[in-house]
Design a protein around this motif. Structure first.
Motif, PDB file in Angstrom:
ATOM      1  N   THR A   1       0.827  -1.202   0.000  1.00  0.00           N
ATOM      2  CA  THR A   1       0.000   0.000   0.000  1.00  0.00           C
ATOM      3  C   THR A   1       0.860   1.250   0.000  1.00  0.00           C
ATOM      4  OG1 THR A   1      -1.724  -1.197   1.227  1.00  0.00           O
ATOM      5  CG2 THR A   1      -1.855   1.205   1.220  1.00  0.00           C
ATOM      6  N   ALA A   2       1.904   1.265   0.826  1.00  0.00           N
ATOM      7  CA  ALA A   2       2.790   2.426   0.888  1.00  0.00           C
ATOM      8  C   ALA A   2       3.487   2.662  -0.449  1.00  0.00           C
ATOM      9  CB  ALA A   2       3.821   2.235   2.003  1.00  0.00           C
ATOM     10  N   PHE A   3       3.953   1.602  -1.092  1.00  0.00           N
ATOM     11  CA  PHE A   3       4.618   1.745  -2.390  1.00  0.00           C
ATOM     12  C   PHE A   3       3.648   2.306  -3.431  1.00  0.00           C
ATOM     13  CE2 PHE A   3       7.136  -2.198  -0.896  1.00  0.00           C
ATOM     14  CZ  PHE A   3       7.989  -1.405  -0.139  1.00  0.00           C
ATOM     15  N   GLU A   4       2.398   1.837  -3.388  1.00  0.00           N
ATOM     16  CA  GLU A   4       1.391   2.318  -4.339  1.00  0.00           C
ATOM     17  C   GLU A   4       1.067   3.792  -4.119  1.00  0.00           C
ATOM     18  OE1 GLU A   4      -1.103  -1.896  -4.833  1.00  0.00           O
ATOM     19  OE2 GLU A   4      -1.829  -0.322  -3.484  1.00  0.00           O
ATOM     20  N   GLN A   5       0.975   4.199  -2.862  1.00  0.00           N
ATOM     21  CA  GLN A   5       0.542   5.566  -2.557  1.00  0.00           C
ATOM     22  C   GLN A   5       1.651   6.598  -2.692  1.00  0.00           C
ATOM     23  OE1 GLN A   5      -2.681   6.368  -2.050  1.00  0.00           O
ATOM     24  NE2 GLN A   5      -3.103   4.182  -2.411  1.00  0.00           N
ATOM     25  N   PHE A   6       2.905   6.195  -2.470  1.00  0.00           N
ATOM     26  CA  PHE A   6       3.987   7.178  -2.388  1.00  0.00           C
ATOM     27  C   PHE A   6       5.186   6.854  -3.283  1.00  0.00           C
ATOM     28  CE2 PHE A   6       2.059   6.595   1.915  1.00  0.00           C
ATOM     29  CZ  PHE A   6       1.223   7.710   1.866  1.00  0.00           C
TER      30      PHE A   6
ATOM     31  N   GLY B   1       7.336  -2.568  -9.330  1.00  0.00           N
ATOM     32  CA  GLY B   1       7.894  -1.952 -10.524  1.00  0.00           C
ATOM     33  C   GLY B   1       8.225  -0.481 -10.370  1.00  0.00           C
ATOM     34  N   ILE B   2       8.081   0.067  -9.148  1.00  0.00           N
ATOM     35  CA  ILE B   2       8.395   1.481  -8.980  1.00  0.00           C
ATOM     36  C   ILE B   2       9.906   1.684  -9.025  1.00  0.00           C
ATOM     37  CG2 ILE B   2       6.311   1.991  -7.665  1.00  0.00           C
ATOM     38  CD1 ILE B   2       7.982   2.022  -5.133  1.00  0.00           C
ATOM     39  N   GLU B   3      10.289   2.854  -9.465  1.00  0.00           N
ATOM     40  CA  GLU B   3      11.708   3.190  -9.560  1.00  0.00           C
ATOM     41  C   GLU B   3      12.265   3.433  -8.168  1.00  0.00           C
ATOM     42  OE1 GLU B   3      14.422   6.951 -11.120  1.00  0.00           O
ATOM     43  OE2 GLU B   3      12.308   6.803 -11.721  1.00  0.00           O
ATOM     44  N   GLY B   4      13.473   2.960  -7.911  1.00  0.00           N
ATOM     45  CA  GLY B   4      14.087   3.254  -6.628  1.00  0.00           C
ATOM     46  C   GLY B   4      14.865   2.091  -6.062  1.00  0.00           C
TER      47      GLY B   4
ATOM     48  N   TYR C   1       9.262 -10.276   2.684  1.00  0.00           N
ATOM     49  CA  TYR C   1       8.013 -10.129   1.925  1.00  0.00           C
ATOM     50  C   TYR C   1       7.835  -8.698   1.437  1.00  0.00           C
ATOM     51  CZ  TYR C   1       5.831 -14.731   2.573  1.00  0.00           C
ATOM     52  OH  TYR C   1       5.514 -16.076   2.507  1.00  0.00           O
ATOM     53  N   ALA C   2       8.229  -7.723   2.257  1.00  0.00           N
ATOM     54  CA  ALA C   2       8.125  -6.326   1.850  1.00  0.00           C
ATOM     55  C   ALA C   2       9.066  -6.025   0.686  1.00  0.00           C
ATOM     56  CB  ALA C   2       8.432  -5.412   3.036  1.00  0.00           C
ATOM     57  N   VAL C   3      10.284  -6.579   0.738  1.00  0.00           N
ATOM     58  CA  VAL C   3      11.215  -6.403  -0.392  1.00  0.00           C
ATOM     59  C   VAL C   3      10.610  -7.021  -1.651  1.00  0.00           C
ATOM     60  CG1 VAL C   3      13.494  -7.001  -1.298  1.00  0.00           C
ATOM     61  CG2 VAL C   3      13.257  -6.284   1.083  1.00  0.00           C
ATOM     62  N   ARG C   4      10.009  -8.189  -1.516  1.00  0.00           N
ATOM     63  CA  ARG C   4       9.374  -8.829  -2.672  1.00  0.00           C
ATOM     64  C   ARG C   4       8.253  -7.955  -3.242  1.00  0.00           C
ATOM     65  NH1 ARG C   4       6.785 -14.841  -2.310  1.00  0.00           N
ATOM     66  NH2 ARG C   4       5.175 -13.708  -1.167  1.00  0.00           N
ATOM     67  N   GLU C   5       7.458  -7.333  -2.367  1.00  0.00           N
ATOM     68  CA  GLU C   5       6.400  -6.432  -2.843  1.00  0.00           C
ATOM     69  C   GLU C   5       6.992  -5.235  -3.580  1.00  0.00           C
ATOM     70  OE1 GLU C   5       3.295  -6.882  -3.040  1.00  0.00           O
ATOM     71  OE2 GLU C   5       3.007  -8.606  -1.718  1.00  0.00           O
ATOM     72  N   PHE C   6       8.121  -4.747  -3.100  1.00  0.00           N
ATOM     73  CA  PHE C   6       8.780  -3.625  -3.774  1.00  0.00           C
ATOM     74  C   PHE C   6       9.221  -4.033  -5.173  1.00  0.00           C
ATOM     75  CE2 PHE C   6      12.551  -1.109  -4.848  1.00  0.00           C
ATOM     76  CZ  PHE C   6      12.063   0.182  -4.684  1.00  0.00           C
TER      77      PHE C   6
END
Length: 457
Positions: free
Chosen positions: A147-152, A210-213, A201-206
């Motif tokens: 959710t955080a990756f999607e929003q920010f 596909g977000i840059e960073g 799991y959080a790294v896998r979600e990142f």
């Protein structure tokens, strides 16, 4: 003149629970800190709970505008899980707006936001299910991260999963400084393992987002120093390193849990419950960088009494009081800058010279009002000297080839510090709790501005 690499990050670190305030308003759900303060306010210094802290929720625009005045080109803080997802599932739109405005303000002022997902602030709804003891926490954290990756993710390019995971493990399950304040080595290991898997799991979600960073983890890591070269003391040092350093650093960077750690836990009947695919997930989700927090060394000796199986870490190693130490009397911590050089070499030689940065380094001092000059500025020369000494050794490590890309001081504005409240102050800016949380730059802030401008000193 000591010069640092081009593009070096000069910044500061803080966290949501220690700075934002508004801890039970604006859609935020309670954390363990909110509930513990309600249950046992007497445990908290001067009755200073988490409700207001430094009022950054209202004052973030002013704070961000002031960041360039002390030379910050980067800033690490965290998102409050309980603010963004008050029930673990439903997005709090006011929180989304707050964080987006906060991060955009940083970008507008040429400050790189480095955003951490968890800084000891377990949502109460999850604690009621067992917190990190419960394997469900892994999936809950992965959903929060996603959710955080999607929003920010369009604003934030540098992410961290956890800040100092060892602290919420040992303080909550061994030493009673964090909720639930129990003493249970077996539970502590299980909590640590679930925290590690939640990180993976959080790294896998990142990666999937596909977000840059880039993504990493913030660890309080340093090599242990043994009292002597005796077999017993070296064995104690090895146990301390395995539990406190290699337990998270090896899986995060190398993709494996050390075999010697597994043997140590097995021998002491402390192995955690695992799942079949965990090993694969650890191997596949290594990090892009490491943040290392450093305040004091870990000095160890062979334990004076040994229980088997071990009931506490002190059955494996004990703290050693080095007679030649220099001490910060307010915090009771040894000041040993050379450890930053040792850490730099460890990262170079043991961890593929992965990019890393000093994500926290600072000095807490009580009653700093004593040191105000005639202009009302706190003359914290002791903090400047502390930073200089540590930066000299960090620079030696960089000169020796260690891939360090930044230095963050703890902290930017004086912040609330768990059970200690505002007893010790760390900021480049002081916070007047009795006068609308007014910020006043300390002498160290002026010095840090020069440091950043010169990229050295």
């Amino acid at each position: 003149m000591i010069k640092f690499p081009e593009g070096f990050l000069w910044g500061a670190a803080a966290s949501a629970p220690q700075t934002e305030g508004h801890s039970l308003t604006n859609g935020k759900a309670p954390t363990t800190w909110d509930e513990w303060f309600k249950l046992n306010p007497e445990k908290f210094n001067n009755g200073q709970g988490p409700q207001n802290t430094s009022n950054v929720y209202e004052m973030y625009q002013e704070d961000v505008r002031n960041m360039p005045k002390v030379g910050l080109n980067s800033y690490r803080t965290s998102i409050s899980w309980a603010r963004l997802l008050p029930d673990g599932k439903t997005l709090n739109q006011e929180a989304v707006k707050f964080y987006r405005d906060y991060f955009q303000a940083m970008l507008d002022n040429q400050i790189e936001p480095i955003i951490n997902l968890f800084h000891f602030d377990m949502p109460w709804w999850l604690m009621e299910k067992g917190g990190w003891e419960n394997r469900e926490s892994v999936a809950d954290f992965a959903f929060y991260a996603k959710t955080a990756f999607e929003q920010f993710g369009d604003l934030v390019k540098t992410w961290a999963t956890f800040n100092e995971p060892l602290v919420h493990i040992e303080c909550g399950y061994l030493y009673q400084f964090h909720y639930p304040a129990i003493v249970d080595f077996k539970k502590a290991v299980q909590v640590g393992y679930h925290t590690l898997i939640a990180h993976e799991y959080a790294v896998r979600e990142f990666r999937r987002s596909g977000i840059e960073g880039r993504i990493g983890i913030i660890l309080n890591v340093l090599p242990a120093y043994s009292r002597s070269e005796s077999v017993e003391d070296i064995k104690a040092k090895e146990a301390a390193d395995l539990l406190n350093t290699y337990s998270f650093l090896d899986p995060a960077v190398l993709g494996t849990i050390p075999e010697k750690l597994i043997e140590l836990l097995s021998y002491n009947q402390l192995l955690p419950d695992t799942q079949v695919d965990d090993k694969k997930i650890i191997a596949e989700n290594t990090v892009d960088f490491i943040g290392l927090n450093y305040y004091q060394p870990r000095r160890v000796k062979a334990p004076s009494k040994v229980h088997h199986p071990a009931q506490m870490p002190s059955d494996l190693y004990e703290s050693y009081d080095w007679p030649d130490k220099k001490i910060n009397p307010y915090r009771g911590w040894e000041i040993y800058p050379k450890a930053l050089y040792d850490v730099a070499i460890m990262m170079r030689d043991q961890y593929h010279n992965i990019p890393w940065f000093v994500s926290e380094n600072g000095m807490g001092v009580a009653d700093e009002e004593r040191f105000k000059d005639d202009n009302g500025v706190i003359n914290d020369q002791y903090r400047i000297d502390f930073m200089k000494e540590h930066l000299e050794y960090l620079h030696k490590g960089i000169e020796a080839g260690s891939n360090c890309f930044g230095y963050h001081v703890w902290t930017y504005v004086d912040c609330w510090s768990w059970l200690n409240g505002y007893r010790n102050r760390y900021g480049l800016y002081s916070v007047d709790l009795d006068n609308g949380y007014q910020r006043t730059m300390k002498k160290s802030g002026l010095w840090f501005k020069q440091l950043s401008n010169n990229n050295g000193f």
